[in-house]
Design a protein around this motif. Structure first.
Motif, short mmCIF file in Angstrom:
data_model
loop_
_atom_site.label_atom_id
_atom_site.label_comp_id
_atom_site.label_asym_id
_atom_site.label_seq_id
_atom_site.Cartn_x
_atom_site.Cartn_y
_atom_site.Cartn_z
N ARG A 50 3.55 3.23 -5.07
CA ARG A 50 2.31 3.97 -5.27
C ARG A 50 1.73 3.85 -6.68
N VAL A 93 -3.78 4.57 0.90
CA VAL A 93 -3.98 5.13 -0.43
C VAL A 93 -5.46 4.91 -0.76
N SER A 109 1.21 10.56 -7.21
CA SER A 109 0.19 9.56 -6.96
C SER A 109 -0.99 9.68 -7.90
#
Length: 329
Positions: A112, A83, A57
């Protein structure tokens, strides 16, 4: 000649041309056979999830799993992931992101690279629901889940005027249909809508016409048409919750649409922009020359993708600021 063209008007980079060639030769033949049967569909889901586990990420975001405990016994809990930037400065705003995958594959994890970049560039938390997939859960399951996720944000005290709804490909269709449902049910309207390579026409009529003019690097008309049938199930393609081109958009918030100039769904994005404009809605359409379907997901390697994400951040900031000034709730 314009000495400084817009980033989406520039000739594709060397990286972009190389990746498009590789996908056309190595991935399209595989994708064109999916999702033809339950075995191939499971294979596609497994491959996508396995590839996603190899992608980090990044150090500037935090990923937290979400299972909403604040639901009654008759409701399905909102599940997915947050996120967020490591140190977000705006706690009263958010992006609701709906991932692509033809309504039959992918997950918050697979997307992501996009959601992490959105969180950082926009300095906003991004909620990515794990909506139910077809064919196990046909229409309207995904739409119900997306609207529930929007209600979840409202329930956390985030006003609609500070929420942007976004999505790519099938998630772009879901994002637009979610906003249509929000308007029909008199929920507070979002500040704006961001669509990456939206799958506008689930019948794939426009895609079929486009395919005769442009060979998409990896999206197959046959696979898209089958995925659409799996999602719609026993529903009606003309249902206003599905048919974006006949949906009344008179009360729609501002739209921001990016599409690759060399992809199958370009004509659909252009038609949607025409429909929105005819209804009096604001729509900024960017056609990125020579780019493929959802090229934004490659923002770690493509300069065009990084530029596209910065363009998105510009729109998101402006949409939230304008909606707040306008007093929307």
């Amino acid at each position: 000649m314009n000495p400084d063209p817009s980033p989406y008007d520039r000739r594709p980079s060397m990286q972009s041309r190389a990746i498009s060639r590789a996908l056309r030769l190595g991935v399209r033949p595989f994708v064109s056979r999916l999702p033809g049967n339950p075995v191939s569909l499971r294979t596609a889901r497994t491959a996508a999830d396995a590839a996603a586990r190899l992608i980090r990420s990044g150090p500037r975001v935090r990923v937290q799993q979400l299972i909403d405990p604040h639901t009654d016994t008759t409701s399905r809990p909102v599940v997915g992931e947050w996120v967020t930037p490591i140190e977000p400065t705006a706690e009263d705003s958010a992006i609701l992101y709906l991932h692509g995958g033809g309504y039959v594959a992918c997950s918050p994890r697979t997307h992501r690279p996009i959601t992490a970049r959105l969180a950082v560039d926009c300095d906003l938390p991004v909620l990515v629901p794990r909506y139910r997939l077809a064919p196990e859960h046909p229409f309207p399951a995904a739409l119900l889940d997306a609207v529930d996720a929007y209600r979840f944000l409202l329930g956390r005290g985030i006003p609609g005027s500070r929420i942007v709804v976004a999505g790519d490909s099938a998630g772009g269709h879901l994002a637009a249909s979610t906003v249509g449902e929000i308007c029909r049910t008199d929920l507070p309207a979002p500040a704006g809508v961001v669509l990456y390579s939206p799958w506008v026409d689930l019948t794939c009529e426009l895609a079929g016409e486009r395919d005769r003019q442009c060979r998409d690097p990896y999206v197959s008309v046959a696979a898209a048409r089958l995925a659409g049938q799996m999602y719609v199930g026993k529903g009606d393609f003309e249902d206003p919750r599905l048919s974006l081109l006949t949906c009344p958009w008179t009360a729609a918030p501002p739209f921001f649409v990016q599409v690759g100039g060399g992809e199958l769904l370009r004509a659909e994005a252009e038609r949607l922009a025409e429909v929105l404009s005819a209804a009096g809605a604001s729509c900024e359409l960017q056609v990125w020359e020579g780019q493929m379907h959802v090229f934004q997901i490659l923002n770690h390697v493509l300069p065009e993708a990084r530029a596209a994400m910065l363009e998105t951040a510009r729109f998101v900031r402006a949409a939230i600021a304008a909606s707040a000034v306008g007093g929307a709730a």
